[in-house]
Design a protein around this motif. Structure first.
Motif, PDB file in Angstrom:
ATOM      1  N   ALA A 154       1.073  -1.202  -0.074  1.00  0.00           N
ATOM      2  CA  ALA A 154       0.483   0.181  -0.260  1.00  0.00           C
ATOM      3  C   ALA A 154       1.140   1.239  -0.102  1.00  0.00           C
ATOM      4  N   VAL A 155       0.490   2.151  -1.477  1.00  0.00           N
ATOM      5  CA  VAL A 155       1.666   3.133  -1.067  1.00  0.00           C
ATOM      6  C   VAL A 155       0.862   4.305  -1.002  1.00  0.00           C
ATOM      7  N   THR A 156       0.528   5.673  -0.137  1.00  0.00           N
ATOM      8  CA  THR A 156       0.077   6.805  -0.276  1.00  0.00           C
ATOM      9  C   THR A 156       1.299   7.497  -0.139  1.00  0.00           C
ATOM     10  N   ALA A 157       0.664   8.542  -0.848  1.00  0.00           N
ATOM     11  CA  ALA A 157       2.006   9.881  -0.937  1.00  0.00           C
ATOM     12  C   ALA A 157       0.970  10.711  -1.158  1.00  0.00           C
ATOM     13  N   GLU A 158       2.095  12.048  -0.067  1.00  0.00           N
ATOM     14  CA  GLU A 158       1.401  13.066   0.360  1.00  0.00           C
ATOM     15  C   GLU A 158       2.161  14.259  -0.546  1.00  0.00           C
ATOM     16  N   VAL A 159       2.179  14.360  -1.946  1.00  0.00           N
ATOM     17  CA  VAL A 159       3.226  15.483  -2.389  1.00  0.00           C
ATOM     18  C   VAL A 159       2.505  16.568  -2.829  1.00  0.00           C
ATOM     19  N   ARG A 160       3.387  17.443  -1.758  1.00  0.00           N
ATOM     20  CA  ARG A 160       2.894  19.228  -1.500  1.00  0.00           C
ATOM     21  C   ARG A 160       4.417  19.304  -2.559  1.00  0.00           C
ATOM     22  N   PRO A 161       3.829  21.033  -2.580  1.00  0.00           N
ATOM     23  CA  PRO A 161       4.859  21.585  -4.019  1.00  0.00           C
ATOM     24  C   PRO A 161       6.241  21.939  -3.876  1.00  0.00           C
ATOM     25  N   ALA A 162       7.229  21.616  -3.335  1.00  0.00           N
ATOM     26  CA  ALA A 162       8.717  21.739  -3.547  1.00  0.00           C
ATOM     27  C   ALA A 162       9.675  21.741  -4.410  1.00  0.00           C
ATOM     28  N   ARG A 163      10.463  22.586  -4.115  1.00  0.00           N
ATOM     29  CA  ARG A 163      11.771  22.866  -5.572  1.00  0.00           C
ATOM     30  C   ARG A 163      12.752  22.900  -5.012  1.00  0.00           C
ATOM     31  N   VAL A 164      13.692  21.825  -5.292  1.00  0.00           N
ATOM     32  CA  VAL A 164      14.830  22.218  -4.673  1.00  0.00           C
ATOM     33  C   VAL A 164      16.365  22.840  -6.092  1.00  0.00           C
ATOM     34  N   THR A 165      17.386  23.227  -5.732  1.00  0.00           N
ATOM     35  CA  THR A 165      17.919  23.602  -6.437  1.00  0.00           C
ATOM     36  C   THR A 165      19.139  22.260  -7.203  1.00  0.00           C
ATOM     37  N   GLY A 166      19.886  22.062  -8.093  1.00  0.00           N
ATOM     38  CA  GLY A 166      20.926  20.599  -7.967  1.00  0.00           C
ATOM     39  C   GLY A 166      20.504  20.318  -9.569  1.00  0.00           C
ATOM     40  N   ALA A 167      20.551  18.991  -9.300  1.00  0.00           N
ATOM     41  CA  ALA A 167      20.640  18.253 -10.545  1.00  0.00           C
ATOM     42  C   ALA A 167      20.412  17.364 -11.030  1.00  0.00           C
ATOM     43  N   PRO A 168      18.745  17.119 -11.869  1.00  0.00           N
ATOM     44  CA  PRO A 168      17.499  16.860 -12.003  1.00  0.00           C
ATOM     45  C   PRO A 168      18.073  15.028 -11.849  1.00  0.00           C
ATOM     46  N   ALA A 169      18.622  14.878 -12.805  1.00  0.00           N
ATOM     47  CA  ALA A 169      19.137  13.268 -12.968  1.00  0.00           C
ATOM     48  C   ALA A 169      19.629  12.268 -11.567  1.00  0.00           C
ATOM     49  N   LEU A 170      19.831  13.664 -10.310  1.00  0.00           N
ATOM     50  CA  LEU A 170      20.316  12.979  -9.707  1.00  0.00           C
ATOM     51  C   LEU A 170      19.954  13.751  -8.309  1.00  0.00           C
ATOM     52  N   VAL A 171      18.673  14.214  -8.662  1.00  0.00           N
ATOM     53  CA  VAL A 171      17.665  13.878  -7.606  1.00  0.00           C
ATOM     54  C   VAL A 171      16.742  13.325  -8.018  1.00  0.00           C
ATOM     55  N   GLU A 172      16.311  12.669  -9.440  1.00  0.00           N
ATOM     56  CA  GLU A 172      15.826  11.762  -9.595  1.00  0.00           C
ATOM     57  C   GLU A 172      15.928  10.569  -9.205  1.00  0.00           C
ATOM     58  N   CYS A 173      17.528  10.088  -9.599  1.00  0.00           N
ATOM     59  CA  CYS A 173      17.945   9.149  -8.748  1.00  0.00           C
ATOM     60  C   CYS A 173      17.912   8.672  -7.501  1.00  0.00           C
ATOM     61  N   LEU A 174      17.834   9.608  -6.513  1.00  0.00           N
ATOM     62  CA  LEU A 174      17.421   9.892  -4.972  1.00  0.00           C
ATOM     63  C   LEU A 174      16.411   9.771  -4.692  1.00  0.00           C
ATOM     64  N   GLU A 203       5.129   5.174   2.981  1.00  0.00           N
ATOM     65  CA  GLU A 203       4.256   6.540   3.137  1.00  0.00           C
ATOM     66  C   GLU A 203       5.865   7.447   2.353  1.00  0.00           C
ATOM     67  N   VAL A 204       5.192   8.041   1.484  1.00  0.00           N
ATOM     68  CA  VAL A 204       6.052   9.095   0.776  1.00  0.00           C
ATOM     69  C   VAL A 204       5.524  10.886   0.765  1.00  0.00           C
ATOM     70  N   ALA A 205       6.830  11.774   1.139  1.00  0.00           N
ATOM     71  CA  ALA A 205       6.074  13.602   0.741  1.00  0.00           C
ATOM     72  C   ALA A 205       6.911  14.390   0.471  1.00  0.00           C
ATOM     73  N   THR A 206       6.116  15.055   0.307  1.00  0.00           N
ATOM     74  CA  THR A 206       7.433  16.282  -0.109  1.00  0.00           C
ATOM     75  C   THR A 206       6.613  17.271   0.814  1.00  0.00           C
ATOM     76  N   GLY A 207       6.792  18.960   0.427  1.00  0.00           N
ATOM     77  CA  GLY A 207       6.662  19.795   1.186  1.00  0.00           C
ATOM     78  C   GLY A 207       8.230  20.599   1.420  1.00  0.00           C
ATOM     79  N   THR A 208       7.543  21.800   1.958  1.00  0.00           N
ATOM     80  CA  THR A 208       8.647  22.626   2.697  1.00  0.00           C
ATOM     81  C   THR A 208       8.403  22.625   4.054  1.00  0.00           C
ATOM     82  N   GLU A 209       9.799  23.097   4.781  1.00  0.00           N
ATOM     83  CA  GLU A 209       9.777  22.734   5.698  1.00  0.00           C
ATOM     84  C   GLU A 209      11.145  24.606   6.388  1.00  0.00           C
TER      85      GLU A 209
END
Length: 405
Positions: A276-296, A315-321
């Motif tokens: 069971a995969v639940t996601a709480e994906v909120r807007p979040a932006r970072v500065t870096g290499a897109p390929a490496l961030v996707e790999c992470l 459980e996966v979540a993104t957001g700002t802190e």
């Protein structure tokens, strides 16, 4: 190299000696000049008085060295001649004294210049001796004895700080070399296993006299699986090496968008494992290499799904802190001893080293390397009921700085 170091050390010692000598000569010349001027000025102001008596027995005038007589003052001729003679004699004496003072001062300065040069040479050697000792010690340190240290003792001064800094650098280099050796040994072991399996499958196929088309097909399917595992291993090693080298091109990356793409690509595997995969994906932006961030993100999701339990959840979540952005991945799974957390971040480390599931223990080490390259904070903790809770906190976009690797 030792001879070159000695020649270089002699050059520095010679330069220091010349510097000491020149500074002494300049200081001595200034001191002698000031002394000469003061003595000359004081000599011209010293007045010596002599009383003279006239032939008639009357008291004469006082005669001052260096004094001039006004025209309206009339002195007896004898007294005037005596005064002029004394005045001329005092002028000659003063000039001779000043000449002797100048000559003797120059001789003394020349002698002391030689003495100062010799002392400067000795002092320069004394000052440079610890540096020469450190240089000789460093030249004898190689990859075989990088564990050795300068271990300079004494008061906390500039040379002690330099020696301690070099010891710290040697310590970090020693740790890096040990890590590199372990990485190479583990990589060789991980690559040797599929190569051995490939060779065994090919040998079995070639030596089997009763082989059929179906058996060939089955063997080739196994070879394809092994080849895919090798490809994933090599790709993981390449990503790990790229992330540890540092970042070149920086962009603004949509962390939430990449996380959504990774989760959509992982849906078939999640259904296959009944997760069971639940996601709480909120807007979040970072500065870096897109390929490496996707790999992470992909490695965290893959790790959470691969090391899970039947009917588990992710459980996966993104957001700002604060001023930064975060990615959080929490999964159920087998219990993880707290002492294993640091080891799991090292290459080729798994909870079950005997598991042949196509994973090589590089996932979390890649995540850590990419996080370090992006100046992000990686937090890994074991959940009480089993599994891991992993959080990556990226810095604010305007505060991002590329770390020195």
């Amino acid at each position: 190299m030792g001879l070159t170091s000695q020649i270089s050390g002699m050059r520095v010692r010679l330069r220091l000696t010349l510097l000491y000598g020149v500074l002494f000569l300049l200081s001595g010349a200034v001191l002698l000049t000031i002394t000469y001027l003061l003595v000359g000025h004081a000599g011209s102001d010293i007045a010596m008085s002599q009383r003279s008596t006239s032939p008639s027995g009357e008291q004469g005038v006082s005669i001052f060295l260096g004094a001039t007589f006004p025209k309206d003052v009339r002195l007896p001729e004898a007294e005037r001649r005596v005064a002029e003679a004394i005045q001329e004699q005092s002028v000659r004496q003063h000039a001779e004294i000043m000449h002797q003072l100048l000559v003797q001062s120059c001789v003394a300065l020349a002698i002391m210049a030689v003495v100062a040069t010799v002392l400067g040479w000795l002092v320069a050697g004394r000052v440079l001796r610890p540096l020469q000792t450190m240089t000789n010690s460093i030249q004898h340190i190689s990859a075989r004895n990088v564990h050795e240290r300068l271990a300079v003792t004494g008061p906390r001064d500039e040379l002690k700080n330099l020696a301690d800094t070099i010891d710290g650098l040697l310590g970090r280099l020693d740790a890096a070399l040990d890590s590199h050796k372990r990485f190479v040994a583990n990589a060789a072991h991980e690559l040797r296993t599929p190569l051995t399996l490939e060779h065994a499958l090919l040998e079995e196929t070639v030596t089997d006299p009763d082989a059929t088309a179906d058996s060939f097909r089955a063997q080739f399917e196994q070879l394809m699986v092994v080849s895919e595992q090798q490809a994933r291993l090599l790709e993981s090693l390449l990503v790990l090496a790229t992330s540890e080298r540092g970042l070149d091109d920086l962009e603004s990356v949509d962390l939430s968008g990449l996380t959504g793409d990774v989760l959509r690509a992982a849906e078939p595997e999640a259904r296959r494992q009944d997760l069971a995969v639940t996601a709480e994906v909120r807007p979040a932006r970072v500065t870096g290499a897109p390929a490496l961030v996707e790999c992470l993100v992909a490695n965290l999701v893959d790790n959470a799904m691969s090391y899970n339990v039947p009917d588990g959840r992710v459980e996966v979540a993104t957001g700002t802190e604060g001023a930064g952005s975060f990615l959080s991945v929490v999964n159920t799974g087998p219990p993880v001893p707290p002492e294993m957390l640091d080891r799991l971040l090292s290459p080729f480390q798994r909870l079950d080293r005997t598991a042949d599931d196509g994973h090589h223990g590089l996932g979390l080490s890649i995540v850590q390397s990419i996080a370090v390259a992006h100046s992000a904070d990686l937090t890994v903790r074991a959940r009480p009921g089993g599994g891991l809770a992993i959080k990556v906190l990226f810095p604010a976009e305007e505060a991002f700085s590329v770390p020195v690797v």
